[in-house]
Design a protein around this motif. Structure first.
Motif, PDB file in Angstrom:
ATOM      1  N   LEU A   1      26.424  43.852  51.742  1.00 52.79           N
ATOM      2  CA  LEU A   1      26.845  44.092  53.118  1.00 52.79           C
ATOM      3  C   LEU A   1      28.058  45.006  53.263  1.00 52.79           C
ATOM      4  O   LEU A   1      28.585  45.164  54.356  1.00 52.79           O
ATOM      5  N   SER A   2      28.515  45.617  52.167  1.00 49.00           N
ATOM      6  CA  SER A   2      29.649  46.531  52.293  1.00 49.00           C
ATOM      7  C   SER A   2      29.142  47.886  52.790  1.00 49.00           C
ATOM      8  O   SER A   2      27.964  48.197  52.692  1.00 49.00           O
ATOM      9  N   SER A   3      30.047  48.673  53.328  1.00 53.06           N
ATOM     10  CA  SER A   3      29.655  49.985  53.838  1.00 53.06           C
ATOM     11  C   SER A   3      29.308  50.922  52.679  1.00 53.06           C
ATOM     12  O   SER A   3      29.669  50.664  51.529  1.00 53.06           O
ATOM     13  N   ALA A   4      28.646  52.019  52.997  1.00 56.68           N
ATOM     14  CA  ALA A   4      28.252  52.991  51.976  1.00 56.68           C
ATOM     15  C   ALA A   4      29.475  53.619  51.315  1.00 56.68           C
ATOM     16  O   ALA A   4      29.377  54.167  50.219  1.00 56.68           O
ATOM     17  N   GLU A   5      30.612  53.539  51.982  1.00 52.27           N
ATOM     18  CA  GLU A   5      31.821  54.139  51.426  1.00 52.27           C
ATOM     19  C   GLU A   5      32.400  53.322  50.284  1.00 52.27           C
ATOM     20  O   GLU A   5      33.229  53.801  49.530  1.00 52.27           O
ATOM     21  N   ILE A   6      31.954  52.083  50.153  1.00 58.69           N
ATOM     22  CA  ILE A   6      32.404  51.232  49.052  1.00 58.69           C
ATOM     23  C   ILE A   6      31.314  51.260  47.983  1.00 58.69           C
ATOM     24  O   ILE A   6      30.210  50.776  48.200  1.00 58.69           O
ATOM     25  N   ALA A   7      31.643  51.855  46.835  1.00 62.00           N
ATOM     26  CA  ALA A   7      30.661  51.931  45.745  1.00 62.00           C
ATOM     27  C   ALA A   7      30.482  50.569  45.102  1.00 62.00           C
ATOM     28  O   ALA A   7      29.452  50.291  44.502  1.00 62.00           O
ATOM     29  N   GLY A   8      31.496  49.710  45.222  1.00 58.66           N
ATOM     30  CA  GLY A   8      31.425  48.374  44.644  1.00 58.66           C
ATOM     31  C   GLY A   8      32.779  47.958  44.111  1.00 58.66           C
ATOM     32  O   GLY A   8      33.808  48.491  44.515  1.00 58.66           O
ATOM     33  N   VAL A   9      32.750  47.005  43.191  1.00 57.35           N
ATOM     34  CA  VAL A   9      33.981  46.542  42.548  1.00 57.35           C
ATOM     35  C   VAL A   9      33.778  46.587  41.041  1.00 57.35           C
ATOM     36  O   VAL A   9      32.651  46.564  40.547  1.00 57.35           O
TER      37      VAL A   9
ATOM     38  N   MET B   1      37.194  56.263  33.788  1.00 52.40           N
ATOM     39  CA  MET B   1      35.754  56.401  33.987  1.00 52.40           C
ATOM     40  C   MET B   1      35.267  55.057  34.524  1.00 52.40           C
ATOM     41  O   MET B   1      35.409  54.043  33.847  1.00 52.40           O
ATOM     42  N   PRO B   2      34.737  55.035  35.746  1.00 50.13           N
ATOM     43  CA  PRO B   2      34.300  53.745  36.288  1.00 50.13           C
ATOM     44  C   PRO B   2      33.029  53.262  35.587  1.00 50.13           C
ATOM     45  O   PRO B   2      32.031  53.962  35.549  1.00 50.13           O
ATOM     46  N   GLU B   3      33.112  52.101  35.004  1.00 49.99           N
ATOM     47  CA  GLU B   3      31.957  51.520  34.307  1.00 49.99           C
ATOM     48  C   GLU B   3      31.618  50.171  34.909  1.00 49.99           C
ATOM     49  O   GLU B   3      32.501  49.458  35.382  1.00 49.99           O
ATOM     50  N   ARG B   4      30.355  49.841  34.886  1.00 51.12           N
ATOM     51  CA  ARG B   4      29.874  48.544  35.382  1.00 51.12           C
ATOM     52  C   ARG B   4      30.390  48.236  36.789  1.00 51.12           C
ATOM     53  O   ARG B   4      31.038  47.221  37.016  1.00 51.12           O
TER      54      ARG B   4
ATOM     55  N   LEU C   1      39.014  46.166  35.853  1.00 55.60           N
ATOM     56  CA  LEU C   1      39.760  47.149  35.065  1.00 55.60           C
ATOM     57  C   LEU C   1      40.946  46.435  34.434  1.00 55.60           C
ATOM     58  O   LEU C   1      41.895  46.072  35.134  1.00 55.60           O
ATOM     59  N   ARG C   2      40.839  46.182  33.146  1.00 54.11           N
ATOM     60  CA  ARG C   2      41.895  45.491  32.412  1.00 54.11           C
ATOM     61  C   ARG C   2      42.357  44.219  33.128  1.00 54.11           C
ATOM     62  O   ARG C   2      43.542  43.981  33.330  1.00 54.11           O
ATOM     63  N   GLY C   3      41.381  43.438  33.575  1.00 58.25           N
ATOM     64  CA  GLY C   3      41.682  42.148  34.183  1.00 58.25           C
ATOM     65  C   GLY C   3      41.967  42.174  35.673  1.00 58.25           C
ATOM     66  O   GLY C   3      42.175  41.137  36.278  1.00 58.25           O
ATOM     67  N   ARG C   4      41.988  43.360  36.269  1.00 54.83           N
ATOM     68  CA  ARG C   4      42.207  43.452  37.721  1.00 54.83           C
ATOM     69  C   ARG C   4      40.891  43.805  38.388  1.00 54.83           C
ATOM     70  O   ARG C   4      40.123  44.610  37.875  1.00 54.83           O
ATOM     71  N   ILE C   5      40.661  43.211  39.554  1.00 54.23           N
ATOM     72  CA  ILE C   5      39.476  43.560  40.329  1.00 54.23           C
ATOM     73  C   ILE C   5      39.835  44.792  41.170  1.00 54.23           C
ATOM     74  O   ILE C   5      40.815  44.776  41.919  1.00 54.23           O
ATOM     75  N   VAL C   6      39.063  45.837  41.013  1.00 47.12           N
ATOM     76  CA  VAL C   6      39.326  47.107  41.682  1.00 47.12           C
ATOM     77  C   VAL C   6      38.180  47.417  42.642  1.00 47.12           C
ATOM     78  O   VAL C   6      37.014  47.388  42.246  1.00 47.12           O
ATOM     79  N   THR C   7      38.502  47.683  43.908  1.00 41.61           N
ATOM     80  CA  THR C   7      37.503  48.127  44.881  1.00 41.61           C
ATOM     81  C   THR C   7      37.307  49.624  44.686  1.00 41.61           C
ATOM     82  O   THR C   7      38.271  50.390  44.723  1.00 41.61           O
ATOM     83  N   VAL C   8      36.063  50.034  44.470  1.00 44.81           N
ATOM     84  CA  VAL C   8      35.773  51.437  44.207  1.00 44.81           C
ATOM     85  C   VAL C   8      35.311  52.113  45.498  1.00 44.81           C
ATOM     86  O   VAL C   8      34.321  51.702  46.108  1.00 44.81           O
ATOM     87  N   VAL C   9      36.047  53.140  45.913  1.00 40.60           N
ATOM     88  CA  VAL C   9      35.763  53.864  47.143  1.00 40.60           C
ATOM     89  C   VAL C   9      35.086  55.186  46.790  1.00 40.60           C
ATOM     90  O   VAL C   9      35.624  55.975  46.005  1.00 40.60           O
ATOM     91  N   ASP C  10      33.898  55.401  47.343  1.00 35.24           N
ATOM     92  CA  ASP C  10      33.161  56.646  47.110  1.00 35.24           C
ATOM     93  C   ASP C  10      33.747  57.726  48.023  1.00 35.24           C
ATOM     94  O   ASP C  10      33.487  57.758  49.214  1.00 35.24           O
ATOM     95  N   MET C  11      34.554  58.616  47.433  1.00 39.68           N
ATOM     96  CA  MET C  11      35.240  59.616  48.247  1.00 39.68           C
ATOM     97  C   MET C  11      34.276  60.627  48.859  1.00 39.68           C
ATOM     98  O   MET C  11      34.546  61.173  49.926  1.00 39.68           O
ATOM     99  N   ARG C  12      33.137  60.876  48.218  1.00 37.93           N
ATOM    100  CA  ARG C  12      32.157  61.780  48.842  1.00 37.93           C
ATOM    101  C   ARG C  12      31.639  61.161  50.138  1.00 37.93           C
ATOM    102  O   ARG C  12      31.574  61.815  51.171  1.00 37.93           O
TER     103      ARG C  12
END
Length: 158
Positions: free
Chosen positions: A47-55, A38-41, A58-69
């Motif tokens: 300046l990122s594209s709309a396809e990137i929900a953010g970062v 479950m993506p939290e926070r 996750l357990r100490g790793r930086i994860v780029t979140v991609v909005d698949m819709r």
């Protein structure tokens, strides 16, 4: 180099983690899936594209979140349900693919995979590595590399 291409001489099967995005069933090769969460926070990236929900962390790793819709050119979900994310890696970078809901793991024979049908929505076809016809529905095999490699270059300006 796709790990979902297994020799079919012995009737090989591939396992897929299934996910629903915009009412369409997708299958991600289980060999590519690191985790489901479950993506939290989620922090927006300026300046990122709309396809990137953010970062997110996750357990100490930086994860780029991609909005698949957004990636598939679909409208935002308005059912009020929180999205799920499927964690995948590409060349050592961690990504979370936002999906509407996670399904079960399906084990399907490699030889039942078909080429993309000509009438497959072109927005989906560019990320599809074929389809499997299941009872009453079509499961689109998501090509994780294509989903991530075709991201707009400015998208990951973190």
């Amino acid at each position: 180099m796709s790990s979902s291409k297994i020799e079919t001489t012995d009737g090989a099967a591939v396992e897929f983690v299934t996910a629903v995005i915009g009412g369409q069933l997708f299958g991600l090769p289980i060999s590519r899936v690191q985790d489901v969460f479950m993506p939290e926070r989620v922090t927006r990236v300026p300046l990122s594209s709309a396809e990137i929900a953010g970062v997110l962390n996750l357990r100490g790793r930086i994860v780029t979140v991609v909005d698949m819709r957004a990636r598939l050119g679909l409208a935002r979900a308005d059912d009020g349900k929180p999205p799920m994310a499927v964690g995948v890696d590409l060349r050592g970078e961690s990504y979370g693919l936002l999906i509407d809901q996670i399904g079960e793991v399906l084990r399907l024979p490699e030889e039942s995979r078909e080429e993309n049908p000509v009438n497959l929505d072109p927005r989906m076809a560019k990320f599809a590595g074929g389809v499997h016809r299941l009872e009453g529905q079509l499961m689109v095999v998501l090509d994780v590399d294509r989903v991530l490699e075709l991201l707009p270059k400015a998208a990951i300006a973190a």
